[in-house]
Design a protein around this motif. Structure first.
Motif, short mmCIF file in Angstrom:
data_model
loop_
_atom_site.label_atom_id
_atom_site.label_comp_id
_atom_site.label_asym_id
_atom_site.label_seq_id
_atom_site.Cartn_x
_atom_site.Cartn_y
_atom_site.Cartn_z
N ASP A 368 0.81 -1.22 0.00
CA ASP A 368 0.00 0.00 0.00
C ASP A 368 0.85 1.27 0.00
N GLN A 371 2.29 1.87 -3.43
CA GLN A 371 1.30 2.36 -4.39
C GLN A 371 1.06 3.85 -4.20
N LYS A 447 -7.99 1.04 6.30
CA LYS A 447 -8.23 0.84 4.87
C LYS A 447 -9.02 2.00 4.28
N TYR A 450 -6.65 4.78 3.70
CA TYR A 450 -5.83 4.49 2.53
C TYR A 450 -6.61 4.73 1.24
N SER A 451 -7.83 4.23 1.18
CA SER A 451 -8.67 4.42 -0.02
C SER A 451 -8.94 5.89 -0.27
#
Length: 489
Positions: A368, A371, A447, A450-451
């Motif tokens: 992650d 990215q 999450k 992160y998204s």
């Protein structure tokens, strides 16, 4: 007439010619605008935020190519995913013939013409994209777009028949700077664009359009030999036969299916060789199958219709398999997105004038944080381009001064002038990334954070891409981050 003396006639003639020249100049610069570009090539500074560069371009001049490659690897924080790259260009191939259209697969005859390629897509071993090409849909400007990520002008239509060496920043020059050895087989346009870069080459002319056989056999005859050699890093194959089939008989020509079958055999040969090399510890190879443009029903191209701009981008050999067949075959990207994607995959700076956005699925194998780093690098490059095109744009306070402890409360709704919009979108993305990174011990529970950061970066990238002052004047009607991510973080 007594009043029309010789001197007056001369003056009228000169005035008429001057008016014609002015009119012609207005037409040429209006219909064939010359897009300003940033000079030079991206270097180590690409891995630092704009205006905060601790590394100067002069540094790379003193480094050996292998040292420069190591420096890029260290600065990027992302090890190159592959050791070698094969770019296979099938001139004129519409993506529709391989991937279908509107969620529907190609016809049975076309599916059966490419059984190996279709099996790779069905098994999730390849990802295919409809890569929208910008007009003019002729070969030379489309190749330049794929390797530089920049959009040319209609003047390239004329230059297509008298190709000059490419001076703008591009992937081939970036690969050459880190010591890559390159080989080219096929359309001699590559040799004109990049003279002196190839250790071996065999160019063929694209103007004998009645030749649909020999023009491709001249490429494939060297392929087995090259696949067995280990002295190159980048192999370019440019097949012209399918484009010639279209010019002779159109998209539905009886020669189309046999030509697709021939191309399928080439894909199989390369893929099987790559698998064998990997088993023999000779490194991983990425095969990227692309087309420069599509074609109309009659086999023509050059304009902006869907059929002409529907080009192919097929990635074979990725580490992350896609199990959903629909996700493997019906994605839509832009042709310019290929350049930043390949640059980040192979650990070189993104070309300076790139307006493309990295392709998300290709980087699914990364952790992650890596990215997000890839998105950050793409954002820095586009921000530099925006700053060059908009001298008044400055996000220095956000880029250089760091973030305070109350950073989460600074996510704002983006509005105002174009410059403020860009800075706001970028700043929101950077704040969300920093917020997520600071939660070192609870990432499994973040999450959503992160998204949100990923969405914010893509919002900035896509807005920056469509709002380039050179290309568009109506970008600020685009949706902004605060309409997608509620400031509840």
């Amino acid at each position: 007439m007594p009043w029309l003396t010789c001197s007056k006639l001369t003056l009228f003639t000169i005035a008429g010619v001057a008016i014609q020249m002015v009119g012609l100049s207005i037409f040429v610069f209006g219909f064939f605008p010359v897009k300003p570009t940033l000079p030079g090539h991206s270097g180590p500074e690409s891995f630092q935020a704009p205006k905060c560069n601790s590394i100067q371009n002069e540094t790379e001049r003193d480094l050996h190519p292998h040292q420069l490659r190591s420096l890029y690897k260290e600065l990027s924080g992302m090890p190159p995913a592959f050791d070698r790259l094969i770019l296979m260009v099938i001139d004129g191939l519409p993506a529709e013939l391989v991937l279908g259209k509107d969620g529907k697969p190609p016809s049975k005859a076309l599916m059966e013409a490419m059984p190996y390629t279709q099996s790779l897509l069905a098994n999730g071993m390849a990802i295919g994209y409809h890569a929208k090409a910008a007009p003019p849909t002729v070969t030379m400007p489309r190749l330049k777009a794929m390797v530089s990520g920049a959009i040319g002008g209609f003047l390239d239509v004329a230059l297509n028949f008298n190709t000059q060496a490419m001076l703008d920043d591009n992937l081939l020059d970036q690969f050459f700077k880190i010591g890559w050895k390159m080989v080219m087989l096929g359309d001699e346009t590559w040799l004109k664009l990049f003279p002196g870069l190839f250790i071996r080459h065999d160019g063929v002319s694209s103007f004998f359009v009645k030749d649909t056989v020999q023009v491709d056999q001249n490429v494939s005859r060297h392929l087995g030999h090259e696949l067995n050699k280990d002295d190159w890093d980048f192999l370019i194959l440019h097949y012209l036969g399918l484009d010639h089939v279209g010019h002779i008989g159109g998209r539905n020509s009886a020669l189309m299916a046999p030509k697709l079958s021939e191309m399928d055999d080439v894909v199989k040969m390369i893929h099987m060789s790559s698998i064998l090399n990997q088993k023999n510890d000779q490194g991983q190879t990425l095969l990227v199958v692309v087309s420069d443009h599509g074609m109309t029903e009659s086999g023509n191209h050059g304009g902006s219709s869907y059929e002409e701009t529907d080009s192919l981008a097929l990635f074979i050999g990725l580490n992350n398999d896609i199990s959903d067949y629909s996700l493997s075959t019906h994605n839509i990207i832009y042709q310019v997105d290929i350049a930043p994607t390949l640059a980040l995959l192979f650990g070189v700076p993104i070309p300076k004038n790139n307006v493309g956005v990295l392709i998300a699925e290709i980087f699914g194998y990364l952790a992650d944080d890596q990215q997000l780093k890839a998105l950050e690098l793409n954002s820095w490059q586009l921000l530099r381009l925006l700053q060059a095109q908009m001298p008044g744009l400055s996000c220095r306070n956000y880029l250089c001064d760091g973030f305070s402890d109350d950073q989460e409360s600074k996510i704002t709704k983006c509005s105002g002038s174009m410059g403020k919009m860009f800075c706001c979108l970028y700043t929101n993305a950077a704040l969300l990334q920093n917020s997520w990174m600071s939660k070192e011990f609870s990432r499994s529970k973040s999450k959503e954070d992160y998204s949100s950061a990923v969405t914010a970066y893509y919002e900035f990238l896509r807005t920056a891409k469509t709002c380039q002052p050179t290309y568009s004047r109506n970008c600020c009607n685009a949706p902004v981050l605060s309409d997608i991510i509620k400031p509840s973080i």
